[in-house]
Design a protein around this motif. Structure first.
Motif, short mmCIF file in Angstrom:
data_model
loop_
_atom_site.label_atom_id
_atom_site.label_comp_id
_atom_site.label_asym_id
_atom_site.label_seq_id
_atom_site.Cartn_x
_atom_site.Cartn_y
_atom_site.Cartn_z
N ALA A 157 0.83 -1.21 0.00
CA ALA A 157 0.00 0.00 0.00
C ALA A 157 0.86 1.25 0.00
O ALA A 157 0.57 2.23 -0.71
N ARG A 158 1.95 1.24 0.80
CA ARG A 158 2.86 2.39 0.82
C ARG A 158 3.53 2.58 -0.54
O ARG A 158 3.67 3.71 -1.03
N GLU A 159 3.96 1.46 -1.15
CA GLU A 159 4.62 1.55 -2.45
C GLU A 159 3.67 2.09 -3.51
O GLU A 159 4.04 2.95 -4.32
N LEU A 160 2.44 1.58 -3.51
CA LEU A 160 1.45 2.06 -4.49
C LEU A 160 1.12 3.53 -4.27
O LEU A 160 0.96 4.29 -5.24
N ALA A 161 1.03 3.92 -3.01
CA ALA A 161 0.76 5.33 -2.70
C ALA A 161 1.91 6.20 -3.18
O ALA A 161 1.71 7.30 -3.70
N GLN A 162 3.15 5.69 -3.00
CA GLN A 162 4.32 6.45 -3.45
C GLN A 162 4.34 6.59 -4.97
O GLN A 162 4.64 7.65 -5.52
N ILE A 163 4.01 5.50 -5.65
CA ILE A 163 3.96 5.54 -7.12
C ILE A 163 2.85 6.48 -7.59
O ILE A 163 3.02 7.23 -8.56
N ARG A 164 1.70 6.43 -6.89
CA ARG A 164 0.61 7.36 -7.25
C ARG A 164 1.04 8.80 -7.03
O ARG A 164 0.77 9.67 -7.87
#
Length: 320
Positions: free
Chosen positions: A64-71
């Motif tokens: 979730a953190r990685e996806l949020a960072q990519i977003r």
């Protein structure tokens, strides 16, 4: 009791049984050991399930953190930015997303002699190590530029600046970039993949930036001479007049045209007339200052805005 009692006990959850009338100490010890072993296995299994659940939760939180960072990266790079702002934004988000010792990005664009380079480093990075990293990034950028444009590398490969290193090349039609990260401990496959995703996002953003700048340039440039067009001149004229009034600075305007230009087109043809216009445009650019605004007004007419220039200076420039 008897066998019926034992069967009922097993159905209710007993581990094993012994018939009272045949009870022997070795048999009792063996049954107890088997029961305790099953108990230990049950507890170990319960702990494994708990560990697995916790690991799955941690993995989900990490994803979730990685996806949020990519977003966040996509949102940050989607805004209208110039090259330095985009480079700083990309580095900031990579720095937040991965534990790194030093992180750098370099970008070289066609027609520009000086490459853009930005870098971030942690408190444990010594000045010597930082300098070595920056030199290595510059060297790798030059190698990538030579390979992208069919040239021969100017020098051999340099040694990497650290034991653990990640790098990705950002390729564009008129630009080449390099983003690299370094630290002492090895990178995991997941960290490597995240870094690559960041780099791909950055590459797409730089491609869009170059395309936007090209479209913008086409909107304000004259297609034949490459000078600013009439539309841009009108905008710059209003801006320069306002600045001159606000700060009480002189502003001059040169209005130029080519004598007897119609004869060139009539006798030698329009292609030769185009050569004359392009040659004059290059001549004017070479003899004006960086701050002067040179535009093609239309046909064989040119205008030059001269900020911070009074009448005497403007006359000298015009005669030259």
């Amino acid at each position: 009791g008897g066998l019926d009692t034992a069967i009922q006990a097993l159905r209710l959850g007993a581990y094993d049984y012994l018939v009272k009338s045949e009870l022997r100490l070795p048999e009792l010890q063996s049954v107890l050991e088997r029961a305790l072993e099953r108990r230990r296995l049950a507890l170990a299994n319960r702990q494994l399930l708990e560990d697995l659940r916790r690991a799955q939760e941690e993995l989900a939180a990490t994803r979730a953190r990685e996806l949020a960072q990519i977003r966040r990266l996509g949102e940050a790079l989607a805004r209208p930015l110039n090259a330095p702002e985009m480079a700083e934004g990309l580095l900031h988000l990579i720095w937040e997303g991965l534990p790194l010792e030093v992180l750098g990005l370099a970008l070289r664009r066609k027609g520009e002699d000086q490459a853009l380079q930005v870098v971030r480093h942690g408190p444990g990075c010594s000045p010597e190590r930082l300098r070595a990293f920056q030199e290595w990034v510059s060297h790798q950028l030059e190698l990538a530029w030579s390979l992208a444009h069919g040239g021969v590398p100017a020098a051999a490969e340099k040694a990497p600046p650290g034991p653990a290193l990640l790098q990705e090349t950002l390729k564009g039609e008129k630009a080449v970039g390099l983003v690299a990260a370094c630290r002492q401990t090895p990178f995991t496959p997941e960290e490597t993949e995240i870094f690559r995703i960041f780099a791909l996002q950055g590459e797409a953003a730089f491609r869009n930036l170059l395309l936007f700048e090209e479209v913008k340039s086409l909107a304000i440039r004259d297609g034949l001479t490459g000078l600013y067009n009439y539309r841009h001149f009108r905008e710059m004229l209003a801006h320069q007049v306002e600045m001159a009034r606000r700060y009480g600075r002189p502003l001059s305007l040169l209005f130029l045209d080519i004598d007897d230009f119609k004869k060139v087109n009539d006798t030698l043809g329009h292609p030769v007339g185009d050569v004359v216009l392009k040659t004059l445009a290059r001549f004017l650019q070479a003899h004006l200052r960086q701050s002067d605004v040179l535009c093609r007004y239309g046909g064989e007419e040119f205008v030059v805005l001269l900020p911070h220039t009074d009448t005497t200076q403007a006359r000298l420039i015009a005669e030259r």
